[in-house]
Every structure is written in structure tokens, then in C-alpha cells.
Design a protein around this motif. Structure first.
Motif, PDB file in Angstrom:
ATOM      1  N   ASP A  66      59.819  14.693  46.506  1.00 22.75           N
ATOM      2  CA  ASP A  66      60.581  15.570  47.387  1.00 22.75           C
ATOM      3  C   ASP A  66      60.695  16.955  46.752  1.00 22.75           C
ATOM      4  OD1 ASP A  66      61.082  13.665  49.359  1.00 22.75           O
ATOM      5  OD2 ASP A  66      62.858  12.904  48.328  1.00 22.75           O
ATOM      6  N   TYR A  67      61.042  17.944  47.560  1.00 21.35           N
ATOM      7  CA  TYR A  67      61.287  19.279  47.004  1.00 21.35           C
ATOM      8  C   TYR A  67      62.350  19.995  47.824  1.00 21.35           C
ATOM      9  CZ  TYR A  67      58.456  21.299  50.802  1.00 21.35           C
ATOM     10  OH  TYR A  67      57.968  21.684  52.027  1.00 21.35           O
ATOM     11  N   HIS A  68      62.988  20.942  47.194  1.00 23.64           N
ATOM     12  CA  HIS A  68      63.932  21.821  47.885  1.00 23.64           C
ATOM     13  C   HIS A  68      63.586  23.247  47.495  1.00 23.64           C
ATOM     14  CE1 HIS A  68      67.505  22.154  50.375  1.00 23.64           C
ATOM     15  NE2 HIS A  68      67.872  23.173  49.619  1.00 23.64           N
ATOM     16  N   PHE A  69      63.258  24.060  48.489  1.00 21.16           N
ATOM     17  CA  PHE A  69      62.738  25.410  48.271  1.00 21.16           C
ATOM     18  C   PHE A  69      63.732  26.418  48.825  1.00 21.16           C
ATOM     19  CE2 PHE A  69      60.227  29.140  49.249  1.00 21.16           C
ATOM     20  CZ  PHE A  69      59.234  29.177  48.279  1.00 21.16           C
ATOM     21  N   MET A  70      64.156  27.370  47.992  1.00 19.61           N
ATOM     22  CA  MET A  70      65.128  28.372  48.433  1.00 19.61           C
ATOM     23  C   MET A  70      64.708  29.765  47.966  1.00 19.61           C
ATOM     24  SD  MET A  70      68.814  26.452  47.838  1.00 19.61           S
ATOM     25  CE  MET A  70      69.707  27.651  48.877  1.00 19.61           C
ATOM     26  N   GLU A  83      72.473  26.555  41.727  1.00 17.72           N
ATOM     27  CA  GLU A  83      73.570  25.598  41.655  1.00 17.72           C
ATOM     28  C   GLU A  83      73.506  24.600  42.811  1.00 17.72           C
ATOM     29  OE1 GLU A  83      75.500  25.246  39.135  1.00 17.72           O
ATOM     30  OE2 GLU A  83      74.732  27.028  38.114  1.00 17.72           O
ATOM     31  N   THR A  84      73.102  25.071  43.987  1.00 21.14           N
ATOM     32  CA  THR A  84      72.978  24.181  45.150  1.00 21.14           C
ATOM     33  C   THR A  84      71.944  23.092  44.894  1.00 21.14           C
ATOM     34  OG1 THR A  84      73.595  25.926  46.709  1.00 21.14           O
ATOM     35  CG2 THR A  84      72.325  24.076  47.594  1.00 21.14           C
ATOM     36  N   ILE A  85      70.814  23.492  44.348  1.00 21.79           N
ATOM     37  CA  ILE A  85      69.758  22.511  44.058  1.00 21.79           C
ATOM     38  C   ILE A  85      70.165  21.604  42.905  1.00 21.79           C
ATOM     39  CG2 ILE A  85      67.377  22.235  43.259  1.00 21.79           C
ATOM     40  CD1 ILE A  85      66.668  24.770  44.777  1.00 21.79           C
ATOM     41  N   LEU A  86      70.868  22.146  41.934  1.00 30.42           N
ATOM     42  CA  LEU A  86      71.263  21.362  40.757  1.00 30.42           C
ATOM     43  C   LEU A  86      72.166  20.194  41.156  1.00 30.42           C
ATOM     44  CD1 LEU A  86      70.623  21.488  37.785  1.00 30.42           C
ATOM     45  CD2 LEU A  86      72.681  22.857  37.428  1.00 30.42           C
ATOM     46  N   VAL A  87      72.981  20.377  42.180  1.00 31.97           N
ATOM     47  CA  VAL A  87      73.847  19.298  42.670  1.00 31.97           C
ATOM     48  C   VAL A  87      73.012  18.128  43.172  1.00 31.97           C
ATOM     49  CG1 VAL A  87      75.516  18.685  44.468  1.00 31.97           C
ATOM     50  CG2 VAL A  87      75.773  20.831  43.223  1.00 31.97           C
ATOM     51  N   MET A  88      71.793  18.426  43.637  1.00 28.40           N
ATOM     52  CA  MET A  88      70.906  17.385  44.160  1.00 28.40           C
ATOM     53  C   MET A  88      70.206  16.596  43.056  1.00 28.40           C
ATOM     54  SD  MET A  88      69.120  19.624  47.181  1.00 28.40           S
ATOM     55  CE  MET A  88      70.100  20.635  48.295  1.00 28.40           C
TER      56      MET A  88
END
Length: 335
Positions: A66-70, A83-88
């Protein structure tokens, strides 16, 4: 008693099912890559974002993570994205800072959480992430200095050669390019004025126009070269020179860019400016794919080197047609 035992058995069965289901969910949890980049403030960044997201998506589909791209325009927004991604609870983080030093706290929080960190392009002073990767900005400056030496060989033998410099911003990238240039360029090059453009074509055009409209005839005519940190800056300068109708003679003979993008190729034969040559250095937006590839290596359990430098090549009127047939150029414009 029998009824009590029946209820207890049922509860145990439900508990076993919940535990087993939770264990199954844990086992099936995919690895995740977090990616944070600047937003598209100019053409190079916009191209890079497209390449970055395309590479993350392609590798995710191929290797099953999976990935989260911002993206974010300002350092504060980037810090919030991290910080938002780190929570994940990502398994690796790829960070391309707007300004490295302003992302130090956010980057440190990633490392403190035990998440491998890869920093791309704009580095963070005093921080040693798991890996740093960028184009070779020092080499770009060094090669530009040597090119200038060769181009102005006769002029330098007779004395000083005046030039203008148009930097990108205050990050580590322009610092490395300037320092590289100064390390190889002849001491007979004399810097008349330096500008900070924030990578903006419009800003560069206005700065060049202001120079042409406020300096004396002798000062304008003394400038023979322009050293810039980006092709888009060159486009702004070209427009300013084409629009100039003052009484000073333009004696500029060489303008340096960085990126070797498609638009720059037109300048070699169709700049609209007589007597001015152009040179640029490969610094492709597709390089960010290499940073994502390092993230994949982390997910696959590989140990990274601390530093990766992507080589750069000179492109001028003698070789630009060959360059446009290269794999690097085709990859850049293959999206």
C-alpha cells in the motif's frame, strides 16, 4: 449447570473466532510506503510529481504494498503531511522537502518512530536519514564552471569576464550548484549581481528587466554570461532580453540552464536572440522514480547506502539532437 457450560462454550467459540479473525487481519496487513513531496509550484516539480506518483502506483500494483501519497506547498503543511502518514505506521517514508531545514523536526519524528527515511533532492542539514538521493548538484556546478572556462578561454586570458547569477532558492540545491561552479570556474570570472528567483520564470524575467532598466549602459554592456540554476529561469531571462529596447548593447554570449527539458531544446536554434549560445545539464524530473525505488528496496529488506548521486550530462547545440533520442529523454516524456 449444563446451561452455564453451554453459554461458556459459546463465548469461547466467539472469542476464538474474534481472535482468529484479528490474527488473520494482522497477517494480511500490507506493507505501506509513505511519500511526501512539494506541490507543483513550477514545471519541474509538476513533472516530478507525475513521475513520482506513477512510479509508486506501478510498484504498488506489481509488488503488492500500500502507499499514501501527499503533496504540500509549504514546509508547515509538509510537516503535517508527514505526521498524518506516520499515524498510519508506514514501513518506509520517502520525503522530498520544500525546504530541508524546515522539515528537520518532522523528519526526526519519522526516525524516532523507527521508520526508515529516504530524503530526496533537498537535504536536511545535520540530519542523517537512512538514505539521501539527488541529482549531482555539485557536479552540475563543476561542469558549468569548466564549460565557462573553455567557452571564454580567450576573454579570460585578457582579463575579467563579468556574469550574472540567478539562483533557485535558499535550499541546499542552489548552494551546491554555486559552490560547484566556484570550485572550477576561473578566478577571472567576476560576479556582477546575484538574484534569488524561487524557481520562477516570471520572477527571473522581472529581475532581468529591472537590471536592464536600472543599470548604466556600461554595466549592462559589461555582462558576457549568465549562470542560472534552472531552465525555467532561463526562459524568463530570454523574454526580458527579447523585450529590451534600451540604448545599451547586449554583449551576453552564453546562458546556462539546468534540467535539459523539452522547451530548452528550442533555444538552440530558435531563441530569437542573435549571438547568444545556451548550455544546460540533465536533471530530469523522472529522477524521483529512483527515490521511490529505494523505498521498495527497504520494503524488500535490502540495506541502503547513505548517499546516492544521479549523474548529469551537458547538453548544448553540438549534441542536443542526440540527447533527444536518448532513453533518459524518452523516459522523461513517456508519461
Amino acid at each position: 449447570m449444563k446451561k452455564t457450560l453451554t453459554i461458556l462454550a459459546a463465548l469461547l467459540l466467539v472469542s476464538s473466532f474474534v481472535f482468529a479473525n484479528g490474527a488473520q487481519e494482522t497477517a494480511e496487513k500490507k506493507q505501506m510506503m509513505g511519500v511526501v513531496t512539494p506541490s507543483a509550484d513550477h514545471g519541474f516539480t509538476a513533472e516530478s510529481i507525475r513521475h513520482c506518483e506513477a512510479q509508486v502506483k506501478a510498484l504498488s500494483q506489481k509488488y503488492g504494498f500500500d502507499y499514501h501519497f501527499m503533496t504540500a506547498a509549504e514546509s508547515g503543511e509538509q510537516s503535517n503531511a508527514v505526521e498524518t502518514i506516520l499515524v498510519m505506521k508506514p514501513d518506509v517514508m520517502v520525503l522530498w522537502p520544500v525546504n530541508g531545514d524546515e522539515l528537520r523536526s518532522a523528519a526526526q519524528s519519522v526516525m524516532d518512530a523507527g521508520v526508515p527515511l529516504i530524503v530526496y533532492d533537498r537535504f536536511i542539514t545535520g540530519l542523517t536519514p537512512d538514505a539521501e538521493i539527488s541529482g549531482d548538484n555539485i557536479a552540475i556546478g563543476e561542469k558549468a564552471g569548466r564549460y565557462f572556462n573553455d567557452y571564454f578561454k580567450e576573454d579570460l586570458a585578457n582579463g575579467q569576464v563579468n556574469y550574472l547569477e540567478f539562483k533557485g532558492d535558499s535550499s541546499t540545491v542552489p548552494m551546491e550548484r554555486t559552490n560547484g561552479f566556484l570550485s572550477t570556474a576561473s578566478g577571472n570570472f567576476n560576479l556582477v549581481q546575484s538574484f534569488v528567483t524561487n524557481w520562477s520564470q516570471q520572477t527571473a524575467m522581472e529581475q532581468m528587466e529591472n537590471f536592464l532598466n536600472t543599470k548604466s549602459k556600461d554595466e549592462i554592456e559589461s555582462v558576457k554570461a549568465i549562470f542560472t540554476h534552472d531552465d525555467e529561469i532561463v526562459f524568463g531571462i530570454v523574454e526580458a532580453l527579447k523585450n529590451y529596447h534600451g540604448n545599451a548593447k547586449i554583449n551576453i554570449r552564453l546562458v546556462n540552464g539546468v534540467s535539459a527539458g523539452e522547451g530548452f531544446m528550442d533555444l538552440f536554434e530558435n531563441s530569437g536572440l542573435e549571438g547568444i549560445d545556451f548550455v544546460t545539464y540533465t536533471f530530469s524530473p523522472s529522477m524521483v522514480r529512483d527515490a521511490v525505488d529505494l523505498g521498495l528496496k527497504v520494503l524488500q529488506g535490502e540495506t541502503l547506502e547513505k548517499s546516492y548521486k544521479i549523474p548529469t550530462d551537458m547538453v548544448d547545440k553540438t549534441n542536443y539532437k542526440t540527447y533527444m533520442e536518448s532513453d533518459l529523454y524518452k523516459t522523461r516524456y513517456g508519461l
